[in-house]
Motif scaffolding. Structure first.
Motif, PDB file in Angstrom:
ATOM      1  N   VAL A  48       1.082  -1.361  -0.070  1.00 45.44           N
ATOM      2  CA  VAL A  48       0.078  -0.123   0.034  1.00 45.44           C
ATOM      3  C   VAL A  48       0.938   1.344  -0.048  1.00 45.44           C
ATOM      4  O   VAL A  48       1.842   1.267   0.819  1.00 45.44           O
ATOM      5  CB  VAL A  48      -0.750   0.131   1.115  1.00 45.44           C
ATOM      6  N   LEU A  49       0.835   2.082  -1.002  1.00 45.37           N
ATOM      7  CA  LEU A  49       1.265   3.214  -0.882  1.00 45.37           C
ATOM      8  C   LEU A  49       0.365   4.564  -0.666  1.00 45.37           C
ATOM      9  O   LEU A  49      -0.696   4.624  -1.472  1.00 45.37           O
ATOM     10  CB  LEU A  49       1.803   3.491  -2.514  1.00 45.37           C
ATOM     11  N   ILE A  50       0.499   5.435   0.053  1.00 47.51           N
ATOM     12  CA  ILE A  50      -0.414   6.222   0.568  1.00 47.51           C
ATOM     13  C   ILE A  50       0.172   7.746   0.601  1.00 47.51           C
ATOM     14  O   ILE A  50       1.550   7.950   0.886  1.00 47.51           O
ATOM     15  CB  ILE A  50      -0.722   6.207   2.126  1.00 47.51           C
ATOM     16  N   SER A  51      -0.421   8.755   0.138  1.00 46.86           N
ATOM     17  CA  SER A  51      -0.080  10.049   0.255  1.00 46.86           C
ATOM     18  C   SER A  51       0.076  10.772   1.710  1.00 46.86           C
ATOM     19  O   SER A  51      -0.685  10.050   2.471  1.00 46.86           O
ATOM     20  CB  SER A  51      -1.065  10.911  -0.600  1.00 46.86           C
ATOM     21  N   PRO A  52       0.917  11.308   2.004  1.00 48.82           N
ATOM     22  CA  PRO A  52       1.245  11.821   3.305  1.00 48.82           C
ATOM     23  C   PRO A  52       0.153  12.877   3.956  1.00 48.82           C
ATOM     24  O   PRO A  52      -0.157  13.144   4.906  1.00 48.82           O
ATOM     25  CB  PRO A  52       2.626  12.660   3.332  1.00 48.82           C
ATOM     26  N   ARG A  71       1.579  -6.541   3.274  1.00 50.79           N
ATOM     27  CA  ARG A  71       2.917  -6.990   3.732  1.00 50.79           C
ATOM     28  C   ARG A  71       3.737  -5.550   4.068  1.00 50.79           C
ATOM     29  O   ARG A  71       4.318  -5.681   5.019  1.00 50.79           O
ATOM     30  CB  ARG A  71       3.647  -7.897   2.554  1.00 50.79           C
ATOM     31  N   LYS A  72       3.480  -4.799   3.258  1.00 50.47           N
ATOM     32  CA  LYS A  72       4.305  -3.481   3.247  1.00 50.47           C
ATOM     33  C   LYS A  72       3.400  -2.333   3.152  1.00 50.47           C
ATOM     34  O   LYS A  72       2.572  -2.266   2.226  1.00 50.47           O
ATOM     35  CB  LYS A  72       5.205  -3.433   2.381  1.00 50.47           C
ATOM     36  N   CYS A  73       3.530  -1.200   4.095  1.00 49.09           N
ATOM     37  CA  CYS A  73       2.601   0.233   3.698  1.00 49.09           C
ATOM     38  C   CYS A  73       3.757   1.172   3.853  1.00 49.09           C
ATOM     39  O   CYS A  73       4.610   1.312   4.676  1.00 49.09           O
ATOM     40  CB  CYS A  73       1.702   0.126   4.875  1.00 49.09           C
ATOM     41  N   VAL A  74       3.843   2.058   2.857  1.00 45.62           N
ATOM     42  CA  VAL A  74       4.684   3.103   2.702  1.00 45.62           C
ATOM     43  C   VAL A  74       3.817   4.411   2.289  1.00 45.62           C
ATOM     44  O   VAL A  74       3.087   4.536   1.284  1.00 45.62           O
ATOM     45  CB  VAL A  74       5.388   2.850   1.413  1.00 45.62           C
ATOM     46  N   VAL A  75       4.487   5.522   3.125  1.00 47.00           N
ATOM     47  CA  VAL A  75       4.020   6.827   2.823  1.00 47.00           C
ATOM     48  C   VAL A  75       4.805   7.457   1.856  1.00 47.00           C
ATOM     49  O   VAL A  75       6.116   7.508   2.054  1.00 47.00           O
ATOM     50  CB  VAL A  75       3.608   7.705   4.304  1.00 47.00           C
ATOM     51  N   LEU A  76       4.203   7.989   0.646  1.00 47.94           N
ATOM     52  CA  LEU A  76       5.061   8.251  -0.230  1.00 47.94           C
ATOM     53  C   LEU A  76       4.760   9.807  -0.895  1.00 47.94           C
ATOM     54  O   LEU A  76       3.803  10.034  -1.386  1.00 47.94           O
ATOM     55  CB  LEU A  76       4.618   7.255  -1.530  1.00 47.94           C
ATOM     56  N   ASP A  77       5.748  10.763  -0.709  1.00 54.47           N
ATOM     57  CA  ASP A  77       5.511  12.008  -1.023  1.00 54.47           C
ATOM     58  C   ASP A  77       5.476  12.233  -2.338  1.00 54.47           C
ATOM     59  O   ASP A  77       4.910  13.494  -2.806  1.00 54.47           O
ATOM     60  CB  ASP A  77       6.979  12.845  -0.604  1.00 54.47           C
TER      61      ASP A  77
END
Length: 155
Positions: A48-52, A71-77
């Motif tokens: 999961v890639l999420i805007s900050p 499995r992985k969650c990343v906040v992505l600028d």
């Protein structure tokens, strides 16, 4: 890879900055509605890639109650409203490759979400996303196909 690109839920405008806008009650409702639909399409969630921005974070909070634990969650600028679509698409694909992700969910904003579709699917015009709407893209090697868009039902 199954790639789901989603616009955050409806948000209010009463905030000190665009970054701090919060979901409305209706936005939470719409997101929950779409989470149920997404859960029927996603049996596993690798990345999961999420805007900050707060409204995207809140959208993920609602979605996460209905979807498999990623499995992985990343906040992505790179996926904020003013992000560069080409850079964002490259970063999304790089993260998917790094984590060997077969199912990826991206929670982001207009206008970048529409431009991401055209960056990822050759010849596809950027669609307009309603709040909480998502598209599904099947990406295999260098080929990507647009599966379709799902919108929340009017309430």
């Amino acid at each position: 890879m199954q790639l789901f690109l989603m616009r955050h839920g409806e948000s209010g405008f009463d905030a000190p900055s665009d970054r701090e806008r919060t979901l409305t009650h209706h936005g939470r409702y719409q997101t929950g509605q779409m989470a149920n639909l997404l859960s029927s399409k996603i049996s596993q969630l690798d990345l999961v890639l999420i805007s900050p921005y707060l409204r995207a974070q809140q959208t993920w909070q609602v979605l996460s109650k209905h979807l498999p634990k990623p499995r992985k969650c990343v906040v992505l600028d790179d996926i904020t409203p003013s992000g560069d679509p080409k850079t964002a698409a490259d970063v999304i694909l790089a993260y998917a490759d790094q984590y060997k992700a077969d199912t990826v969910l991206v929670v982001t904003h207009m206008p970048i979400v529409g431009f991401l579709v055209s960056e990822l699917v050759a010849g596809k015009e950027p669609p307009i996303f309603a709040t909480s709407a998502f598209v599904q893209i099947d990406k295999h090697l260098e080929q990507a196909s647009y599966v379709g868009m799902s919108y929340p039902q009017a309430s």
